[in-house]
Enzyme design. Sequence first.
Site, PDB file in Angstrom:
ATOM      1  N   ASP A   1      -6.705  -7.802  13.761  1.00 32.75           N
ATOM      2  CA  ASP A   1      -6.350  -9.152  14.197  1.00 32.75           C
ATOM      3  C   ASP A   1      -7.173  -9.584  15.410  1.00 32.75           C
ATOM      4  OD1 ASP A   1      -5.159  -7.199  15.774  1.00 32.75           O
ATOM      5  OD2 ASP A   1      -3.128  -7.989  15.601  1.00 32.75           O
TER       6      ASP A   1
ATOM      7  N   ASP B   1       0.824  -1.212   0.000  1.00 28.44           N
ATOM      8  CA  ASP B   1       0.000   0.000   0.000  1.00 28.44           C
ATOM      9  C   ASP B   1       0.856   1.259   0.000  1.00 28.44           C
ATOM     10  OD1 ASP B   1      -2.215  -1.590   0.064  1.00 28.44           O
ATOM     11  OD2 ASP B   1      -2.886  -1.015   2.065  1.00 28.44           O
TER      12      ASP B   1
END
Length: 442
Positions: free
Chosen positions: A258, A109
């Site tokens: 996560d 990214d």
Amino acid sequence: MDGLWESFWAIATWLALILTATSLLAWAVTFGSTVATFYLVIKHWRLREKGLAAEQKALAQPLPPEEDLPHVVVQIPTYNEGAMVARALDAACALDWPREKLHIQILDDSTDGSTLFARQEVGVRQARGCNVELIHRTDRSDYKAGALANAMTMTPHGYFAILDVDYVPERDFLLKTMTCLLADPKLAFIQARFDYVNGEANELTRTQAVLLDAHLAIEQATRCWAGHPLPFNGTCGVWRREAIEAAGGWRGGTLAEDLDLSYRAWRIGRRGSFLMSVPVPGELPETMKAWMTQQQRWTKGFGEVMLRLLWPILGDASLPWADRWKAAMHLGVWWSGLAWGVALPTGLIAILLGSPLRWPLAALLLGQLLIGYVALFVFLRAGNLSLRPGRTSLRQFMRDFFFVSRDLFKIGAVIGPAQREVIFGKRSEFVRTPKSAVVKAG
């Protein structure tokens, strides 16, 4: 004039009572966190021998024949970290897994020109016969979660090893993690243990190593052995695609994608497992500024997940009360630091205003400060002794503990504002921890 003084003291008395009640409530939260700390330490030593034996038994299970092994996709997210891509690719390409079944994705990214460098490194590995592809996004929507979710749509395979770009797994990383994952179809993911390529670089990295050792040994390992919810640590693990999709996929609504996915998987009966004996070396921040950046994101992300999931979990009648309590003990600890920031000032003001409970309140606050400090020492030393027995003398550890205490005090400067942003619902950008691309020793 007498009436004015009487009114003043009446207001002061009522204010003292309100502040006393507030301080006592906040004190109860901090005390609960201290009790939870001692509980985990005691639980760890009770379960350690059996837990490590079970881990070795799982690792000793045979893998299927090579022709029956599944395809595994190694996902390496990166953002403006071009200097680290070559090392990460070298480690991923060297993993011991059938070449035709090992697929590597660089999830890039970047916005600083790192993509060109990463593309060159990918080309070099492709020329060597490695199955590597670069997936570059320009919008960075949902940050790391968005990159992982986007990359999943580009492959049909069923297992995803996630490795942040600064982690350098050993060749047998997939052999060990996939052995355990394939042996238990109920597992959603396998989490390996962090290790450090620069743990001895300076006092700050030693502080982080002490803190992370305790987190990994006393928190992660104990939760795994005791059947508590086990959070994925964002890297150094392998997920089943089926579990990710069943839990609703990667989501970018928080800075802790996560933890969010781990709990959503846990709520539908998909648990994770932790391997304490499988280390994956990675890089620790070497400057206070870099560490503060990391801790601010971790604190805020944990809080966002806590606010999003804790109350639904507590109200979920499909979960046993014991499971709801275990989740509350984990997620609720986020409030302890904030509670200290409330208990001390409100308690001191209440005492100065002449609270009728000023002496008991003062004793409780002082006692909790001392007990909390002892709990921190016990927690950290237990992690050190469990994970690295015989490596650090008590004298050396006490010196390390001094620096840990000092650095934790400094980190409060960013944790407090991050907690307030969570409470008031202020969103912020996912800021990657600055890296220095240190070279793995040896």
